[in-house]
Design an enzyme around this catalytic site. Sequence first.
Site, PDB file in Angstrom:
ATOM      1  N   SER A  11       0.826  -1.224   0.000  1.00  0.00           N
ATOM      2  CA  SER A  11       0.000   0.000   0.000  1.00  0.00           C
ATOM      3  C   SER A  11       0.858   1.271   0.000  1.00  0.00           C
ATOM      4  O   SER A  11       0.513   2.262   0.632  1.00  0.00           O
ATOM      5  CB  SER A  11      -0.934   0.004   1.214  1.00  0.00           C
ATOM      6  OG  SER A  11      -0.192  -0.015   2.423  1.00  0.00           O
ATOM      7  N   ALA A  14       3.368   3.172  -5.210  1.00  0.00           N
ATOM      8  CA  ALA A  14       3.281   2.394  -6.450  1.00  0.00           C
ATOM      9  C   ALA A  14       1.941   1.663  -6.554  1.00  0.00           C
ATOM     10  O   ALA A  14       1.225   1.790  -7.553  1.00  0.00           O
ATOM     11  CB  ALA A  14       4.442   1.399  -6.525  1.00  0.00           C
ATOM     12  N   LYS A  36       0.256  -5.804   4.914  1.00  0.00           N
ATOM     13  CA  LYS A  36       0.520  -6.578   6.128  1.00  0.00           C
ATOM     14  C   LYS A  36       0.415  -5.771   7.421  1.00  0.00           C
ATOM     15  O   LYS A  36       0.326  -6.338   8.492  1.00  0.00           O
ATOM     16  CB  LYS A  36       1.883  -7.248   6.025  1.00  0.00           C
ATOM     17  CG  LYS A  36       3.086  -6.357   6.153  1.00  0.00           C
ATOM     18  CD  LYS A  36       4.333  -7.143   5.743  1.00  0.00           C
ATOM     19  CE  LYS A  36       5.480  -6.901   6.635  1.00  0.00           C
ATOM     20  NZ  LYS A  36       6.708  -7.560   6.182  1.00  0.00           N
ATOM     21  N   GLY A  49      12.898  13.310   1.472  1.00  0.00           N
ATOM     22  CA  GLY A  49      13.471  14.255   0.509  1.00  0.00           C
ATOM     23  C   GLY A  49      12.498  14.799  -0.503  1.00  0.00           C
ATOM     24  O   GLY A  49      12.223  15.996  -0.535  1.00  0.00           O
ATOM     25  N   GLU A 116      19.941  17.593  -4.005  1.00  0.00           N
ATOM     26  CA  GLU A 116      20.490  16.492  -3.229  1.00  0.00           C
ATOM     27  C   GLU A 116      21.720  15.932  -3.924  1.00  0.00           C
ATOM     28  O   GLU A 116      22.032  16.296  -5.065  1.00  0.00           O
ATOM     29  CB  GLU A 116      19.421  15.403  -3.031  1.00  0.00           C
ATOM     30  CG  GLU A 116      18.215  15.923  -2.240  1.00  0.00           C
ATOM     31  CD  GLU A 116      17.170  14.865  -1.958  1.00  0.00           C
ATOM     32  OE1 GLU A 116      17.348  13.722  -2.388  1.00  0.00           O
ATOM     33  OE2 GLU A 116      16.166  15.189  -1.307  1.00  0.00           O
ATOM     34  N   HIS A 232      22.065   4.871   3.181  1.00  0.00           N
ATOM     35  CA  HIS A 232      21.958   6.322   3.330  1.00  0.00           C
ATOM     36  C   HIS A 232      23.078   6.773   4.256  1.00  0.00           C
ATOM     37  O   HIS A 232      23.275   6.209   5.325  1.00  0.00           O
ATOM     38  CB  HIS A 232      20.600   6.726   3.908  1.00  0.00           C
ATOM     39  CG  HIS A 232      20.300   8.168   3.696  1.00  0.00           C
ATOM     40  ND1 HIS A 232      20.965   9.160   4.378  1.00  0.00           N
ATOM     41  CD2 HIS A 232      19.440   8.790   2.862  1.00  0.00           C
ATOM     42  CE1 HIS A 232      20.505  10.331   3.974  1.00  0.00           C
ATOM     43  NE2 HIS A 232      19.582  10.137   3.052  1.00  0.00           N
ATOM     44  N   HIS A 340      19.181   1.808   3.197  1.00  0.00           N
ATOM     45  CA  HIS A 340      18.141   2.768   2.811  1.00  0.00           C
ATOM     46  C   HIS A 340      17.302   2.307   1.629  1.00  0.00           C
ATOM     47  O   HIS A 340      16.088   2.483   1.625  1.00  0.00           O
ATOM     48  CB  HIS A 340      18.810   4.099   2.478  1.00  0.00           C
ATOM     49  CG  HIS A 340      17.863   5.216   2.182  1.00  0.00           C
ATOM     50  ND1 HIS A 340      16.892   5.628   3.080  1.00  0.00           N
ATOM     51  CD2 HIS A 340      17.719   6.012   1.097  1.00  0.00           C
ATOM     52  CE1 HIS A 340      16.213   6.633   2.560  1.00  0.00           C
ATOM     53  NE2 HIS A 340      16.672   6.881   1.349  1.00  0.00           N
ATOM     54  N   ARG A 375      21.178   4.332  -7.025  1.00  0.00           N
ATOM     55  CA  ARG A 375      20.039   5.208  -7.292  1.00  0.00           C
ATOM     56  C   ARG A 375      20.403   6.667  -7.057  1.00  0.00           C
ATOM     57  O   ARG A 375      20.965   7.009  -6.021  1.00  0.00           O
ATOM     58  CB  ARG A 375      18.883   4.822  -6.368  1.00  0.00           C
ATOM     59  CG  ARG A 375      17.674   5.733  -6.450  1.00  0.00           C
ATOM     60  CD  ARG A 375      16.626   5.297  -5.440  1.00  0.00           C
ATOM     61  NE  ARG A 375      17.046   5.560  -4.083  1.00  0.00           N
ATOM     62  CZ  ARG A 375      16.544   6.531  -3.315  1.00  0.00           C
ATOM     63  NH1 ARG A 375      15.655   7.361  -3.786  1.00  0.00           N
ATOM     64  NH2 ARG A 375      16.977   6.680  -2.081  1.00  0.00           N
ATOM     65  N   SER A 380      13.345   7.539  -6.705  1.00  0.00           N
ATOM     66  CA  SER A 380      12.556   6.340  -6.407  1.00  0.00           C
ATOM     67  C   SER A 380      11.050   6.596  -6.438  1.00  0.00           C
ATOM     68  O   SER A 380      10.292   5.801  -7.001  1.00  0.00           O
ATOM     69  CB  SER A 380      12.964   5.748  -5.059  1.00  0.00           C
ATOM     70  OG  SER A 380      12.997   6.749  -4.072  1.00  0.00           O
TER      71      SER A 380
END
Length: 509
Positions: A11, A14, A36, A49, A116, A232, A340, A375, A380
């Site tokens: 949930s 995406a 869950k 971020g 960033e 991270h 992270h 990444r 993301s």
Amino acid sequence: MIVTNYLIIGSGVAGLTFAIKIAERFPDRKITIITKANEDESNTKYAQGGIAIVTDETEDSYQKHIDDTLICGDGLCDIEVVKMVITEGPKRLKELIAWGAKFDKTDKGNFDLGKEGGHSQNRVIHHKDQTGYEIERAILEQVHQKENITVLNHYFALDLITQNNYCFGAYALHERTKEVIAFQSDFTILATGGIGHLYGHTTNPVIATGDGIAMAFRANATIKDMEFIQFHPTALYDSSAGSKFLISEAVRGFGAYLRTQKGHRFMMDYDERGELASRDIVSQSIDLELKKSGNDCVYLDCTHLDLDAFMKHFPMIYERCKSVGIDIAKDWIPVVPAQHYLCGGVSVDKNGKTSIKNLFACGECSQTGLHGANRLASNSLLEALVYSDKIYEYLIPISIENNPFKGKLLDWNFAKKPEVQPDYLAKMKTELQLLMRQNAGIVRYEAELPKAKKQLLIWKNEIEDISKTHQISVALYELLNMITIGSLIVQHSIDRKDNRGGFMKVNAL
């Protein structure tokens, strides 16, 4: 058995954005979301971020964002995927705003864009330091307005129902009644998030145990790039295990310095970009500094920054530091790297299709080719939004086949079996987390990986044997999933021969 047209497992952003779109398009079709924990508990909620999207084309451009992503991915990105995701960003942002998500603006009414690590321009759209929380709030409101969406909280997905490389749905444990329910679906979407709890020290919530990837692996789906794990650089240091509070990368974008305990601003020794080098470089640099000094943490120095501006941009971070006795106007913030993000996962094509028919994946549990070996910060949420839309667009013209599962469903009847002792599972989980931090962490050692592989296999066999003789539980299956994910990470680390992006393997301690 519960029959549905679209089964979404997870949930976060995406899964929810796909659900909203497919529900609006087909009001007579049934969409079921199982999660869950509570519906608002996901990695999305903890994304501080923001979303990296090109909105200011005078200073910025798609090409600059593409180039930054490719540099960060260290030669392993799929360039066509990178172009697709980045150029679709503005459309997906408009949808979020139409659904009620609010983002920070300047006095002139333009987006207040953050910067960033790894970005050449200010392009991160945010809602203070709680961007994920704001997006989750807005899209959940939309979900609740759709009569054909059912959200089932506290249903733990156990395994996919597959036959002849075709997915028919999934088995899930109703956590309150302890009953295993078979969900039959025409299309199944994995949106189960990350793996952070496998490492213990993580910015992820405790629900991030790699369940979707482990289920897909057991169903023989293709899994890729599990060696590429992003740590991270700046999680708030404390000596306990468990989830860590994230000090957003945007704080370094705002001008904070990283220092050793003695005050040395060490990042300039490693990269000319200093604190704004990409996350892999910053994390590896901190790891090296800590090994050299033997200290437990390094420090983030914000004492030279405008305090009022800091409090306006990062109210949650300011309050959290204050709550543990850190006055950022005069105190340095102790920080350490923490797991992270996972760059690998269930391999999908440009439509989010896995190698199993009628099974799709999006978000952190998927491997799209966008991130490559590392990444780029704030890519993301963008990836999750674009790929949930790609799955939606792909499925619009595909008719419901009404192809019921004709095989024999598994018998999960375990009422008379004993429960597994919680202390036993907790002890093994602690040992697993320690093994992963030491043997498959920021820097991996050639000689340690085979030892880790052997130990993980011992634990996997032990847990599989126990699951045959004891009651199924969330804790038992989470541990099995984490061991499965650990084995994938270690094996992929053994297989990779060159150091790229977030992956570093060396011969000796």
